[in-house]
Design a protein around this motif. Sequence first.
Motif, mmCIF file in Angstrom:
data_model
loop_
_atom_site.group_PDB
_atom_site.id
_atom_site.type_symbol
_atom_site.label_atom_id
_atom_site.label_comp_id
_atom_site.label_asym_id
_atom_site.label_seq_id
_atom_site.Cartn_x
_atom_site.Cartn_y
_atom_site.Cartn_z
ATOM 1 N N ARG A 30 -0.601 -20.572 -15.777
ATOM 2 C CA ARG A 30 0.151 -20.281 -16.993
ATOM 3 C C ARG A 30 1.205 -19.228 -16.686
ATOM 4 N N GLN A 31 0.809 -18.237 -15.867
ATOM 5 C CA GLN A 31 1.763 -17.233 -15.398
ATOM 6 C C GLN A 31 1.214 -16.597 -14.126
ATOM 7 N N LEU A 32 2.137 -16.225 -13.248
ATOM 8 C CA LEU A 32 1.768 -15.639 -11.965
ATOM 9 C C LEU A 32 2.680 -14.450 -11.701
ATOM 10 N N GLY A 33 2.092 -13.346 -11.211
ATOM 11 C CA GLY A 33 2.869 -12.167 -10.856
ATOM 12 C C GLY A 33 2.554 -11.709 -9.446
ATOM 13 N N LEU A 34 3.594 -11.336 -8.686
ATOM 14 C CA LEU A 34 3.453 -10.816 -7.326
ATOM 15 C C LEU A 34 4.126 -9.451 -7.280
ATOM 16 N N ASN A 35 3.506 -8.488 -6.591
ATOM 17 C CA ASN A 35 4.027 -7.133 -6.555
ATOM 18 C C ASN A 35 3.971 -6.559 -5.147
ATOM 19 N N TYR A 36 4.927 -5.693 -4.875
ATOM 20 C CA TYR A 36 4.923 -4.885 -3.659
ATOM 21 C C TYR A 36 5.160 -3.432 -4.061
ATOM 22 N N ASN A 37 4.420 -2.506 -3.447
ATOM 23 C CA ASN A 37 4.596 -1.082 -3.699
ATOM 24 C C ASN A 37 4.532 -0.323 -2.389
ATOM 25 N N HIS A 38 5.223 0.791 -2.352
ATOM 26 C CA HIS A 38 4.957 1.748 -1.273
ATOM 27 C C HIS A 38 5.129 3.159 -1.806
ATOM 28 N N TRP A 39 4.406 4.089 -1.166
ATOM 29 C CA TRP A 39 4.434 5.490 -1.550
ATOM 30 C C TRP A 39 4.499 6.333 -0.281
ATOM 31 N N THR A 40 5.158 7.460 -0.390
ATOM 32 C CA THR A 40 5.109 8.446 0.684
ATOM 33 C C THR A 40 5.173 9.822 0.051
ATOM 34 N N ALA A 41 4.416 10.775 0.607
ATOM 35 C CA ALA A 41 4.274 12.080 -0.037
ATOM 36 C C ALA A 41 4.309 13.197 0.988
ATOM 37 N N TRP A 42 4.860 14.341 0.555
ATOM 38 C CA TRP A 42 4.901 15.565 1.340
ATOM 39 C C TRP A 42 4.410 16.716 0.474
ATOM 40 N N ASP A 43 4.080 17.828 1.109
ATOM 41 C CA ASP A 43 3.896 19.059 0.346
ATOM 42 C C ASP A 43 5.158 19.911 0.499
ATOM 43 N N TYR A 44 5.201 21.050 -0.167
ATOM 44 C CA TYR A 44 6.399 21.878 -0.152
ATOM 45 C C TYR A 44 6.612 22.592 1.182
ATOM 46 N N GLY A 45 5.657 22.478 2.076
ATOM 47 C CA GLY A 45 5.846 22.994 3.415
ATOM 48 C C GLY A 45 6.480 21.987 4.357
ATOM 49 N N GLY A 46 6.821 20.799 3.843
ATOM 50 C CA GLY A 46 7.439 19.761 4.656
ATOM 51 C C GLY A 46 6.453 18.888 5.397
ATOM 52 N N ASN A 47 5.156 19.036 5.148
ATOM 53 C CA ASN A 47 4.143 18.232 5.816
ATOM 54 C C ASN A 47 4.064 16.840 5.199
ATOM 55 N N HIS A 48 4.143 15.826 6.029
ATOM 56 C CA HIS A 48 4.056 14.445 5.565
ATOM 57 C C HIS A 48 2.581 14.085 5.410
ATOM 58 N N ASN A 49 2.131 13.913 4.164
ATOM 59 C CA ASN A 49 0.702 13.758 3.883
ATOM 60 C C ASN A 49 0.276 12.329 3.589
ATOM 61 N N LEU A 50 1.212 11.459 3.260
ATOM 62 C CA LEU A 50 0.804 10.106 2.865
ATOM 63 C C LEU A 50 1.905 9.105 3.143
ATOM 64 N N LEU A 51 1.503 7.969 3.666
ATOM 65 C CA LEU A 51 2.348 6.776 3.712
ATOM 66 C C LEU A 51 1.430 5.608 3.411
ATOM 67 N N GLN A 52 1.758 4.875 2.354
ATOM 68 C CA GLN A 52 0.867 3.801 1.926
ATOM 69 C C GLN A 52 1.678 2.603 1.448
ATOM 70 N N PHE A 53 1.190 1.414 1.808
ATOM 71 C CA PHE A 53 1.833 0.165 1.407
ATOM 72 C C PHE A 53 0.824 -0.669 0.619
ATOM 73 N N ASN A 54 1.347 -1.412 -0.332
ATOM 74 C CA ASN A 54 0.479 -2.242 -1.168
ATOM 75 C C ASN A 54 1.155 -3.566 -1.475
ATOM 76 N N THR A 55 0.361 -4.601 -1.529
ATOM 77 C CA THR A 55 0.801 -5.873 -2.101
ATOM 78 C C THR A 55 -0.322 -6.404 -2.959
ATOM 79 N N ASN A 56 0.018 -6.992 -4.096
ATOM 80 C CA ASN A 56 -1.010 -7.501 -4.995
ATOM 81 C C ASN A 56 -0.455 -8.645 -5.820
ATOM 82 N N ALA A 57 -1.355 -9.395 -6.397
ATOM 83 C CA ALA A 57 -0.982 -10.539 -7.230
ATOM 84 C C ALA A 57 -1.949 -10.640 -8.393
#
Length: 883
Positions: free
Chosen positions: A584-611
Motif C-alpha cells: 500500500r505504501q513503502l518508505g526507504l530512509n538513509y541517515n548519518h550522524w557525526t559528533a564532536w565535543d567542544y574539545g574537538g574530539n570526534h566521538n561518533l560516526l554512525q550510518f543507518n539505513t531502514n525501511a
Amino acid sequence: MCLKSRFLFLAVFTLSATYAQDSTEVVQKRIYTTTSIGTTPAPAIDGSLNDQAWDLVDWTTEYIENRPDENTPPSYQTRFKILYDTKNLYIGVRCLDGEPDKIIRRLSRRDGFEGDWIEFNIDSYFDKRTAFSFTVTAAGVKGDELISNNGNNWDSSWNPIWYAKSQIDEEGWTAEMRIPLSQIKFSKSEDQIWGLQSTRRFFREEERSLWQRVPQDAPGWVSEFGELHGLKGLVPQKQLEIQPYSVGKVESFEAEPGNPFRDGNNGDFSAGLDAKIGITNDLTLDLTINPDFGQVEADPSAIALDGFQIFFREQRPFFVENKNIFDFRVSRSNAGNTFGSDNVFYSRRVGRRPQGFPSTTDGEYVDIPDNTPIAGAARFSGKTKDGWSIGVLESVTDRRFASIDNNGNRREELVEPLTNYFVGRLQKDFNDRNSYIGGIFTATNRGELSEGLDFLHKQAYTGGFDFKHNWKDRVWYVGGNINWSHVRGSADAILNTQQSITHLFQREGADHVEVDPTRTSLTGTGGNLQLGKIGDGHWRFETGGTWRSPELELNDIGFQRQADDIRHYTWVGYRTLKPDNVFRQLGLNYNHWTAWDYGGNHNLLQFNTNAWANFKNNWFGNLGFNYSPVRYNNFALRGGPRLRQSPSFSFWNGINTDSRKKIRFGVFQNGNRGLDNSYSRYSVEFGATYQPINALRISAWPNISINQDKLQYISTEEVNGQPLYLNGKIDQRTFSMSLRVNYTINPNLTLQYWGQPFISRGRYSNFKYISDPMAEVFEDRITPYNDGQIQFADGSYSVDQDMNGTTDFTFGDPDFSFIQFRSNLVLRWEYIPGSELYLVWSQDLSESGDPELGLTESLNNTLFGDSKPMNIFLIKATYRFVF
C-alpha cells in the motif's frame, strides 16, 4: 583543520547538495458555503438528519480517496451540510454504504478512533498551520484534537464540550454534530473564511477519503484545506467554565514493626477548583486552586545503568492540555539520534518528588512525601487572528518537610523549598503564514535553602529563539533554534552541577572544561539549524547541525541528558505515492550522524539505513541497520577519561498484523553488538490484542531483553592517591509485560485495567580496571583482576591491587534483582459532558530479590509469596459549570 572549520565545511558541503524535484501539482481549492439557520429551529442532535433546518443548505460530496490509492474514487461516497447560529456550528453527515450490516461500531472511550468514523478539521484562525478536529464514530464515540505545526502535531488532550450522535440505516450511517462556538477561536470579522477538511475512514477496506484532495506528497496538512464561506456576523464567544473537584483516597500497605509511619493504612481527602476564563475569544486563562495533579496510570518500570535520567511522559491533565504551545525541543530532527526528548520545558519538574533527604541517626524512622504540593497554577494561552501564539504558565509549589521519629520524639526537616516556576512562550506567523519566529523564557526561583538543600540552584533561567521559513508552496524549509541557560546558587550547588552526569567537568584529559569550586553561576548555550524538503515528489531530506555547550543546564525546569556535544545529521527518505501489487505504501530512509565535543574530539560516526512498509493485506513492517565505526564516550567512566568504545553493528525489525482484525499480533526486536564481541544486547517484544466484541479489548505484550557487556562501570576508587575506574562484565536479564483490558459499556462509561510485572536481574563477574582508555584493541584498554587480587566475603569484595597482601579497597556486591508489579483499575463515567466520576484501584509492589535466582522464580516469589502490595483506593468527582 580546526573543529569549527571541519563543522563548517561539512555543513556547507551537505547544504550545497541538490535534489531532483518533481513539478508541483496544483490542486483546486474547494469551497463550501454555509448559511445561518435564522429563526428556523435548530437541529436536534440525534443523528437522524430529518430536521427542517437541514433543508436550508445543499449537500456537498465528491470525496476523493487519499489512502491507499490517492486521487481515485472511494468505495462509497460521503456528503455533509454545515449550518450555524449565534452560539453553535452544526454539521450533518451521511456516509453511504451498500452493506450497512457490515459497518463496524467498535466502542472505546473518548479519542479511541475505532471502527468507521467521520472527521472534520476546522482552521477557524485561517492561519494554515493550526486547526480544531472533531471526530465521531459509527458507534457514537467522540474524538477531538488540537492540530498544530501544519498537521505534524495532533494533541488529543484537548477535551472541549460538544455534542454528537450517529445512526445506522439502510443507506449507510449518519451523524450530527453541535459544536459550541465558545469551544473554538476565530476573529471578529463580519465575513469570515475558515479552512475546512473532512476525512472518512471506511473501516472494511482501511480506506481514507477526503473532501478536499491532499496529494500524498503534499508538504503539510492544514495548509492544504479547502474553505468554508458564508459565515456572517459571528460574535466571538468568551469561554467561562468552573470545575470544582473532590478526591477521597485510602491507602493500605504492609505494616512495618516499630515504624510509626508504616502502620498499615493512610487516608486523605482533598478538594479544589479549576477554572477556564476566556479573556478574549482568542486567549484563555486557566486557573487552578489546590489542584489535583495526580495521574491515573503509573509510570512504566525502568532501570538505567548508564547513569542518565529516564524520560517519562507527562500524564497529569492540567499539564497535558495545550502542551504543544509550550513545546520547545532543543534539537529535534527527522534523522533522530539528536536527543529528541530534551526540552526547555519539562512539566514533570513541577510537583516533583522532594529532592532533599534529612540527616538521620541509627534507629530513626523517616517519612518523605511522594511529591511536592502545588499551591496554585495559572496558564494563559491562545492564538490571535494576527498570528500571535501566546503561552504563559505560572506555578508555585509549597515547601515540603520530611518527618523523623526517634522513639516518639518527632522533628521535621525541609526537603523541598518553596519554588516558583514560570514559562513564557511567544510565536508569530508572518509571510502569509509561511514563516514564524518565536521565543521562550523560563524561570525557576527557590525560597530559602536549608543546609541540606544547598546543592540546589537558587535561581535558574533559560531562554531561546526559534524560527522556520517555508518556500516553494511549503515544500522547502529552513529552521532552527538558539537556546541559553543561566543558573545561580551557592558554590556547592554550582560545583554539584559541574560534576553531575550531564556535565562531568572533572573528566581527565578534557582540557576544554575544568572544575572551579568557587563559581556561583553557570551560563551555557545550545541550538539547532536545519534545511529540508518535505513534499513534492517521492524524495524528502533534512540536514543540519545541533550543539550544546559544556555549561548548558536545563534540568531545573527542562529535560537534558548531556551537554558538551556538537552534532551533524542528514536524513534522506524515499516513499511511494501509489499502491502496487505488494505494498500500500513503502518508505526507504538513509541517515548519518557525526559528533564532536567542544574539545574537538570526534566521538561518533554512525550510518543507518531502514525501511518501513504497509503491505497490501494491511500488515505493517520495518527493518533497519546501524553501523558505527567511530565511538568514544565522555560519560562512561563518570568523570574519568574519554573512553574508546568498540565499533558496533545494530539492527531492528518488527511486524504487525492487520489492526482491524479481532485478533492481531505483533513482534519487534532489536540487537546491538560490538564488532569485537565486547558487548551484545538483544530485546524482543511480542504480543497480541483480542477484541471478541465491540465493547471489549484485551492485550498482552511481554518484553524480554538480554544485556551482556564486558565493560560495565561499577565505581571510581582511590588507590595510592590515584583514581581507579572499576568495571566488570554484566549479565543482565529483564522481563516485563504490559497487560490491558478495556471494557466500554457506552461511549461515556468505561472500565480499564492496566498491569505490568517487571523484573531486572544483573550479575557481575570478570572485574577489571581501565588501564589505557584510548587503546584501539579492547583487551589493551583494561587490566583484569586475577583470583589472587580479589576476594568475596560477607557481601563485599576486597581488592589487593598490588598483590602485597594488603587490601587496597573494597566495594559492595553490585549484583541486583529488582522486582515490581504495578496495576490500575479505573472506572470512568462522564455523566454529563465535561463532568466525570472516577473510581480507581491501584497496586504497587516493589522489592529487591535474590540475583542468584532465575527471573521466573524471583517473580513468582514476589507476586505470589508473602509480600503485601500497597493498595490505593481513590474516588474523584468533578462537575463542570459552563456559563
